[in-house]
Design a protein around this motif. Structure first.
Motif, PDB file in Angstrom:
ATOM      1  N   THR A  23     -12.881  -7.551 -14.449  1.00 11.97           N
ATOM      2  CA  THR A  23     -13.748  -8.123 -15.499  1.00 11.97           C
ATOM      3  C   THR A  23     -14.837  -7.149 -15.940  1.00 11.97           C
ATOM      4  O   THR A  23     -15.485  -7.374 -16.970  1.00 11.97           O
ATOM      5  N   ARG A  24     -15.081  -6.088 -15.168  1.00  9.88           N
ATOM      6  CA  ARG A  24     -16.159  -5.102 -15.408  1.00  9.88           C
ATOM      7  C   ARG A  24     -17.532  -5.768 -15.412  1.00  9.88           C
ATOM      8  O   ARG A  24     -18.461  -5.300 -16.059  1.00  9.88           O
ATOM      9  N   GLU A  25     -17.664  -6.892 -14.688  1.00 14.10           N
ATOM     10  CA  GLU A  25     -18.980  -7.486 -14.489  1.00 14.10           C
ATOM     11  C   GLU A  25     -19.661  -6.766 -13.332  1.00 14.10           C
ATOM     12  O   GLU A  25     -19.002  -6.407 -12.360  1.00 14.10           O
ATOM     13  N   GLY A  26     -20.986  -6.595 -13.452  1.00 14.91           N
ATOM     14  CA  GLY A  26     -21.724  -5.908 -12.407  1.00 14.91           C
ATOM     15  C   GLY A  26     -22.869  -6.732 -11.862  1.00 14.91           C
ATOM     16  O   GLY A  26     -23.292  -7.715 -12.484  1.00 14.91           O
ATOM     17  N   LEU A  27     -23.326  -6.339 -10.678  1.00 12.06           N
ATOM     18  CA  LEU A  27     -24.498  -6.970 -10.058  1.00 12.06           C
ATOM     19  C   LEU A  27     -25.280  -5.854  -9.372  1.00 12.06           C
ATOM     20  O   LEU A  27     -24.696  -5.008  -8.690  1.00 12.06           O
ATOM     21  N   VAL A  28     -26.598  -5.838  -9.593  1.00 15.83           N
ATOM     22  CA  VAL A  28     -27.442  -4.797  -8.999  1.00 15.83           C
ATOM     23  C   VAL A  28     -28.429  -5.448  -8.039  1.00 15.83           C
ATOM     24  O   VAL A  28     -29.084  -6.433  -8.391  1.00 15.83           O
ATOM     25  N   VAL A  29     -28.508  -4.922  -6.829  1.00 15.52           N
ATOM     26  CA  VAL A  29     -29.459  -5.420  -5.837  1.00 15.52           C
ATOM     27  C   VAL A  29     -30.553  -4.376  -5.626  1.00 15.52           C
ATOM     28  O   VAL A  29     -30.261  -3.197  -5.402  1.00 15.52           O
ATOM     29  N   ASP A  30     -31.796  -4.822  -5.703  1.00 14.35           N
ATOM     30  CA  ASP A  30     -32.975  -4.007  -5.383  1.00 14.35           C
ATOM     31  C   ASP A  30     -33.085  -2.703  -6.196  1.00 14.35           C
ATOM     32  O   ASP A  30     -33.096  -1.593  -5.640  1.00 14.35           O
ATOM     33  N   PRO A  31     -33.250  -2.847  -7.527  1.00 18.23           N
ATOM     34  CA  PRO A  31     -33.500  -1.654  -8.356  1.00 18.23           C
ATOM     35  C   PRO A  31     -34.971  -1.236  -8.242  1.00 18.23           C
ATOM     36  O   PRO A  31     -35.773  -1.474  -9.132  1.00 18.23           O
ATOM     37  N   ILE A  62     -38.467  -3.985  -5.813  1.00 16.25           N
ATOM     38  CA  ILE A  62     -38.547  -4.706  -7.097  1.00 16.25           C
ATOM     39  C   ILE A  62     -39.136  -3.840  -8.214  1.00 16.25           C
ATOM     40  O   ILE A  62     -39.089  -4.205  -9.387  1.00 16.25           O
ATOM     41  N   GLY A  63     -39.650  -2.656  -7.860  1.00 17.06           N
ATOM     42  CA  GLY A  63     -40.450  -1.842  -8.793  1.00 17.06           C
ATOM     43  C   GLY A  63     -39.788  -1.511 -10.119  1.00 17.06           C
ATOM     44  O   GLY A  63     -40.458  -1.421 -11.141  1.00 17.06           O
ATOM     45  N   GLY A  64     -38.473  -1.342 -10.154  1.00 14.11           N
ATOM     46  CA  GLY A  64     -37.797  -0.976 -11.397  1.00 14.11           C
ATOM     47  C   GLY A  64     -37.115  -2.147 -12.080  1.00 14.11           C
ATOM     48  O   GLY A  64     -36.427  -1.971 -13.096  1.00 14.11           O
ATOM     49  N   ALA A  65     -37.286  -3.354 -11.538  1.00  9.15           N
ATOM     50  CA  ALA A  65     -36.527  -4.512 -12.037  1.00  9.15           C
ATOM     51  C   ALA A  65     -36.841  -4.830 -13.500  1.00  9.15           C
ATOM     52  O   ALA A  65     -35.946  -5.176 -14.271  1.00  9.15           O
ATOM     53  N   ALA A  66     -38.121  -4.702 -13.890  1.00 13.44           N
ATOM     54  CA  ALA A  66     -38.489  -5.018 -15.283  1.00 13.44           C
ATOM     55  C   ALA A  66     -37.763  -4.073 -16.240  1.00 13.44           C
ATOM     56  O   ALA A  66     -37.230  -4.498 -17.271  1.00 13.44           O
ATOM     57  N   LYS A  67     -37.728  -2.774 -15.879  1.00 13.61           N
ATOM     58  CA  LYS A  67     -37.048  -1.778 -16.722  1.00 13.61           C
ATOM     59  C   LYS A  67     -35.551  -2.055 -16.805  1.00 13.61           C
ATOM     60  O   LYS A  67     -34.944  -1.975 -17.876  1.00 13.61           O
ATOM     61  N   LEU A  68     -34.944  -2.387 -15.666  1.00  8.15           N
ATOM     62  CA  LEU A  68     -33.494  -2.643 -15.665  1.00  8.15           C
ATOM     63  C   LEU A  68     -33.166  -3.900 -16.464  1.00  8.15           C
ATOM     64  O   LEU A  68     -32.154  -3.955 -17.177  1.00  8.15           O
ATOM     65  N   LYS A  69     -34.045  -4.904 -16.342  1.00  7.24           N
ATOM     66  CA  LYS A  69     -33.848  -6.144 -17.109  1.00  7.24           C
ATOM     67  C   LYS A  69     -33.938  -5.854 -18.611  1.00  7.24           C
ATOM     68  O   LYS A  69     -33.118  -6.335 -19.389  1.00  7.24           O
ATOM     69  N   GLN A  70     -34.926  -5.031 -18.995  1.00  4.94           N
ATOM     70  CA  GLN A  70     -35.066  -4.661 -20.403  1.00  4.94           C
ATOM     71  C   GLN A  70     -33.817  -3.940 -20.912  1.00  4.94           C
ATOM     72  O   GLN A  70     -33.349  -4.179 -22.012  1.00  4.94           O
ATOM     73  N   ALA A  71     -33.290  -3.055 -20.075  1.00  8.93           N
ATOM     74  CA  ALA A  71     -32.160  -2.228 -20.499  1.00  8.93           C
ATOM     75  C   ALA A  71     -30.854  -3.015 -20.552  1.00  8.93           C
ATOM     76  O   ALA A  71     -29.955  -2.672 -21.322  1.00  8.93           O
TER      77      ALA A  71
END
Ligand SMILES: [Zn+2]
Length: 211
Positions: A23-31, A62-71
């Motif tokens: 499905t090419r779905e992804g999940l990221v833990v602790d960016p 959690i430090g990069g989570a806002a950036k990853l969410k934006q992207a």
């Protein structure tokens, strides 16, 4: 399932990038940091992020989570018992001498017993308080894997001397939620090398007497 582990940031937090081959779905833990490198791995595998999961609200996780969410536009999952700690990211940054980071809004509470599904794979949320009140682990039964956050390490356990830490509680969490997992379960801690539940039952000095 695709699984890449990328140590990120000053404290080398193990960020996990999962992807379903069909499905090419992804999940990221602790960016925690180094979002460009995480995005590069996602692009290389052609993955669309379906969920961002935070094991606990320490800044290195959690430090990069806002950036990853934006992207990516992906929703962020975190146990809400760590909301207070998430409100202290500026304090955490100054303790570590880091630049302040943007706090991410949480979209979904990661409650004990919940299941996230990515392609053919289930991620089971285990609430394992002790390192912080909202610490969670993710168990992938079909992959025989555990993403342990800062609850269990190779030969060690998470520190409990920071805000929200409790040493009796972390041992209870490990005893009740992690020790019952199959011995062959591969454990990917929040920092450092991987291990297995069986190895830690045998050699981890903090777990002596737990069967
Ligand atoms: Zn931590």
């Amino acid at each position: 399932m695709i699984h890449e582990i990328l140590p990120v940031g000053m404290l080398q937090c193990n960020c996990s990038i999962f992807g379903d081959e069909s499905t090419r779905e992804g999940l990221v833990v602790d960016p925690g940091d180094e979002i460009e490198s995480i995005l590069e791995i996602l692009r290389r595998h052609g993955l669309t992020v379906k969920a961002i999961v935070i094991t606990h609200a320490h800044i290195d996780h959690i430090g990069g989570a806002a950036k990853l969410k934006q992207a990516t536009g992906a929703p962020v999952y975190m146990n809400l018992n760590d909301e207070e700690l998430k409100g202290m990211l500026d304090v955490q940054a100054s303790w570590l001498g880091m630049e302040p980071v943007e706090a991410v809004a949480i979209d979904q509470p990661a409650r004990d017993g919940e299941k996230l599904v990515v392609g053919a794979t289930e991620f089971h949320v285990l609430h394992t308080p002790g390192h912080t009140q909202g610490s969670i682990c993710l168990h992938l039964p079909s992959e025989t894997k555990l993403i342990a956050g800062d609850t269990l390490f190779r030969d060690s356990i998470g520190r409990t001397d920071l805000a929200g830490g409790n040493s009796r509680q972390i041992l209870r969490s490990i005893h009740e939620k992690l020790i019952p997992l199959p011995d062959e379960t591969i454990v990917i801690p929040g920092h450092g090398g991987s291990t297995t539940i069986g190895r830690e039952k045998e050699f981890n000095p903090f777990l002596e007497g737990m069967a």
